[in-house]
Structures are given as C-alpha cells and as structure tokens.
Design a protein around this motif. Sequence first.
Motif, mmCIF file in Angstrom:
data_model
loop_
_atom_site.group_PDB
_atom_site.id
_atom_site.type_symbol
_atom_site.label_atom_id
_atom_site.label_comp_id
_atom_site.label_asym_id
_atom_site.label_seq_id
_atom_site.Cartn_x
_atom_site.Cartn_y
_atom_site.Cartn_z
ATOM 1 N N ASN A 127 -35.044 -99.794 -22.905
ATOM 2 C CA ASN A 127 -36.461 -99.735 -23.301
ATOM 3 C C ASN A 127 -37.329 -100.728 -22.533
ATOM 4 O OD1 ASN A 127 -35.701 -99.350 -26.850
ATOM 5 N ND2 ASN A 127 -36.057 -97.778 -25.336
ATOM 6 N N PHE A 128 -36.807 -101.954 -22.346
ATOM 7 C CA PHE A 128 -37.644 -103.024 -21.787
ATOM 8 C C PHE A 128 -37.200 -103.493 -20.417
ATOM 9 C CE2 PHE A 128 -38.403 -103.416 -26.359
ATOM 10 C CZ PHE A 128 -39.785 -103.445 -26.378
ATOM 11 N N TRP A 129 -36.015 -104.034 -20.382
ATOM 12 C CA TRP A 129 -35.502 -104.716 -19.178
ATOM 13 C C TRP A 129 -35.465 -103.767 -17.983
ATOM 14 C CZ3 TRP A 129 -30.654 -104.248 -16.635
ATOM 15 C CH2 TRP A 129 -30.291 -105.326 -15.851
ATOM 16 N N ALA A 130 -34.957 -102.546 -18.202
ATOM 17 C CA ALA A 130 -34.835 -101.590 -17.091
ATOM 18 C C ALA A 130 -36.219 -101.208 -16.563
ATOM 19 C CB ALA A 130 -34.082 -100.351 -17.551
ATOM 20 N N ARG A 131 -37.194 -101.066 -17.464
ATOM 21 C CA ARG A 131 -38.557 -100.689 -17.049
ATOM 22 C C ARG A 131 -39.275 -101.853 -16.377
ATOM 23 N NH1 ARG A 131 -42.547 -97.903 -21.197
ATOM 24 N NH2 ARG A 131 -43.956 -97.905 -19.426
ATOM 25 N N ILE A 132 -39.191 -103.034 -17.037
ATOM 26 C CA ILE A 132 -39.976 -104.177 -16.555
ATOM 27 C C ILE A 132 -39.323 -104.860 -15.351
ATOM 28 C CG2 ILE A 132 -40.874 -106.454 -17.222
ATOM 29 C CD1 ILE A 132 -40.817 -105.202 -20.177
ATOM 30 N N LYS A 133 -38.008 -105.079 -15.442
ATOM 31 C CA LYS A 133 -37.361 -105.850 -14.371
ATOM 32 C C LYS A 133 -36.840 -104.970 -13.242
ATOM 33 C CE LYS A 133 -36.299 -110.342 -16.127
ATOM 34 N NZ LYS A 133 -35.305 -111.272 -16.653
ATOM 35 N N LEU A 134 -36.355 -103.762 -13.594
ATOM 36 C CA LEU A 134 -35.779 -102.908 -12.546
ATOM 37 C C LEU A 134 -36.755 -101.834 -12.067
ATOM 38 C CD1 LEU A 134 -32.148 -102.369 -13.975
ATOM 39 C CD2 LEU A 134 -33.005 -104.249 -12.572
ATOM 40 N N GLY A 135 -37.909 -101.712 -12.765
ATOM 41 C CA GLY A 135 -38.919 -100.719 -12.370
ATOM 42 C C GLY A 135 -38.459 -99.286 -12.579
ATOM 43 N N MET A 136 -37.516 -99.074 -13.532
ATOM 44 C CA MET A 136 -37.025 -97.705 -13.797
ATOM 45 C C MET A 136 -37.946 -96.999 -14.790
ATOM 46 S SD MET A 136 -33.038 -98.687 -14.053
ATOM 47 C CE MET A 136 -32.342 -97.126 -14.505
ATOM 48 N N GLY A 137 -38.015 -95.676 -14.729
ATOM 49 C CA GLY A 137 -38.809 -94.895 -15.685
ATOM 50 C C GLY A 137 -40.303 -95.022 -15.412
ATOM 51 N N GLU A 138 -41.092 -94.811 -16.503
ATOM 52 C CA GLU A 138 -42.555 -94.831 -16.381
ATOM 53 C C GLU A 138 -43.046 -96.205 -15.889
ATOM 54 O OE1 GLU A 138 -46.190 -94.073 -19.451
ATOM 55 O OE2 GLU A 138 -44.197 -93.432 -20.092
ATOM 56 N N ALA A 139 -43.970 -96.196 -14.904
ATOM 57 C CA ALA A 139 -44.456 -97.465 -14.339
ATOM 58 C C ALA A 139 -45.190 -98.283 -15.402
ATOM 59 C CB ALA A 139 -45.379 -97.182 -13.170
ATOM 60 N N VAL A 140 -45.059 -99.622 -15.313
ATOM 61 C CA VAL A 140 -45.728 -100.505 -16.269
ATOM 62 C C VAL A 140 -47.018 -101.018 -15.626
ATOM 63 C CG1 VAL A 140 -45.486 -102.600 -17.679
ATOM 64 C CG2 VAL A 140 -43.460 -101.207 -17.148
ATOM 65 N N GLY A 141 -48.165 -100.914 -16.351
ATOM 66 C CA GLY A 141 -49.454 -101.341 -15.800
ATOM 67 C C GLY A 141 -49.656 -102.841 -15.900
ATOM 68 N N THR A 142 -50.880 -103.283 -15.574
ATOM 69 C CA THR A 142 -51.214 -104.705 -15.708
ATOM 70 C C THR A 142 -52.387 -104.844 -16.682
ATOM 71 O OG1 THR A 142 -52.565 -104.471 -13.725
ATOM 72 C CG2 THR A 142 -50.427 -105.520 -13.433
ATOM 73 N N ASP A 143 -52.521 -106.042 -17.280
ATOM 74 C CA ASP A 143 -53.634 -106.249 -18.223
ATOM 75 C C ASP A 143 -54.870 -106.772 -17.473
ATOM 76 O OD1 ASP A 143 -53.221 -108.932 -17.732
ATOM 77 O OD2 ASP A 143 -52.317 -109.374 -19.678
ATOM 78 N N ALA A 144 -55.916 -107.140 -18.233
ATOM 79 C CA ALA A 144 -57.183 -107.587 -17.630
ATOM 80 C C ALA A 144 -57.001 -108.846 -16.776
ATOM 81 C CB ALA A 144 -58.192 -107.845 -18.741
ATOM 82 N N HIS A 145 -55.939 -109.608 -17.019
ATOM 83 C CA HIS A 145 -55.714 -110.852 -16.265
ATOM 84 C C HIS A 145 -54.745 -110.646 -15.097
ATOM 85 C CE1 HIS A 145 -57.719 -113.137 -19.474
ATOM 86 N NE2 HIS A 145 -57.177 -112.221 -20.246
ATOM 87 N N GLY A 146 -54.315 -109.421 -14.909
ATOM 88 C CA GLY A 146 -53.415 -109.120 -13.795
ATOM 89 C C GLY A 146 -51.936 -109.320 -14.111
ATOM 90 N N TYR A 147 -51.614 -109.664 -15.368
ATOM 91 C CA TYR A 147 -50.202 -109.825 -15.766
ATOM 92 C C TYR A 147 -49.588 -108.448 -16.025
ATOM 93 C CZ TYR A 147 -51.463 -114.683 -16.976
ATOM 94 O OH TYR A 147 -51.904 -115.975 -16.961
#
Length: 219
Positions: free
Chosen positions: A121-141
Amino acid sequence: MDLFFRKSMIALSGLFLCVFLIVHLSANCILVLPEEMARELYNAYSTTLRESPLIKIVAYVLYLSIIVHVVYAVLVTVRNRRAKPTSYAVNHSNENSSWASQNMMLLGLFVLLFIVVHLANFWARIKLGMGEAVGTDAHGYVDVYEVTYSLFQNIYYVVFYSVLMIPLGYHLHHGLKSAFKTLGFYHKTGLAVIVKVAVVYALVMSIGFGLIPFIVYFK
Ligand code: HEM
C-alpha cells in the motif's frame, strides 16, 4: 546452529522492531490532526526521513530485522516441531503457558500478512514508485498524506488494518516478555516490571494503530 543463537536473533530483531513501532505510531498520530496541519506535517516528516542518509541506514537495518526475525522464527518452530513429533496423551501445556505463547507463529503470520499488504500500500508506491503515481503537496513534498487518506476512505482497508492489530497486540505482548528472558534477564522485580510494561506497550500499539484508520475514515 545453536538454538540460543537463533532465539537471541529473534529477540534482538524483535526488540528493534518494537522500538521502530513506537517511532512509527508517534509519527502516524499526526494523521489525526486537522487536515490543514496534518498534511504538511506528515509530508514534511516523511520526506525528511526518506532523504536523511542516517535514516536510510536505519531503514536497511529495519528491513534486515524483519527478514532475520521471520527466518529464525520459522527455523526455531520447525526444529521444535521435529523435536516433539508426537502429541502427548495428556497435554498440560495450557496450564504452563499462555495461549499467545503457544501460538506465536500463527500470530506472527497474521502480522506478516499485515506487513506485506501494508508495504504494498505505502512503501512500494512511495519508495519504489510502483502502481499509481504519488503527487506532491502545495509545499512540493511527496504527498504521503494523500496516499494514507485515500486508502482509509476504503472501509475494507480500515477494517483490515484495525482487525489485524489484535494479533499484533498479542504477538507484541508475549514477544516483549520472552525477548528479555531469552537474553538472560531473570531479575525477579525487573521481570515483574517488564510484564506490566509489555501489557501497556501492546495495548498502546494495537489500540493506537487500530484507531487511526477509523479516525482518518471519519475525518
Ligand atoms: C495506522 C496504521 C499505519 C499507518 C497509517 C502507516 C503508514 C505508513 C506509511 C505512510 C509508510 C511509508 C512511509 C514513507 O516511506 O514515507 C509506512 C511504512 C512502513 N510501515 Fe507503516 N503504518 C501503519 C502501521 C504499521 C504497523 C502496525 C507496522 C508493523 C507491524 C508498520 C510497518 C511499516 C514498515 C516496516 C514500513 C517501511 C518503513 C521504511 O521503509 O522506512 N506500519 N507506514
């Protein structure tokens, strides 16, 4: 290989994982704050951790601890089963040990199931970039808050995350006590304190992690 060595590896890796869970729960408490505060704080915290060279080393120790804990737990369980292949006609094990102590492997398998789904759910998406791309917030995080928030809009995930905190709680309760005994800590008063600490620790972890998905769902 020596049984004491294997059990010590389970105990040491388990204690490290217990410390990780305290830090992880503290960070996840940010999720219960009002949205405008929670998003920036959670994303800033998560980005700082991912980018810190020191924390990267700690993360590798964490992955290694999970692997060592699972592998040695399986090895010790298989060895114990081989050593006691027949069940006794009269079994006094219930009188001598708790249900959790006799079912640590089963409880551990539920925890492992949770970790596999959780990392997907988290690690593969956020750290490995797998699955649906994760966007950035208003501060660029990287918007880790959004990943969490959208996952917990799904009631099935909310229930899955919360229900599996029950076996986690039992596993932590027994594991914490037995880790100290394995490592040779037999001081009578000290052990009595550890028994109490283990109850509080397991309750805080399982209730804390179990409530957060519901709080996010109803936000
Ligand atoms: C409310 C419950 C939980 C939430 C919302 C949550 C959230 C997260 C998030 C967002 C990440 C990715 C962090 C990042 O890379 O920026 C993560 C990683 C992780 N979580 Fe959880 N978590 C929860 C419960 C748990 C529990 C109960 C465990 C263990 C039993 C756990 C184990 C891990 C592990 C091992 C990682 C990988 C850490 C790393 O790569 O540095 N989490 N979690």
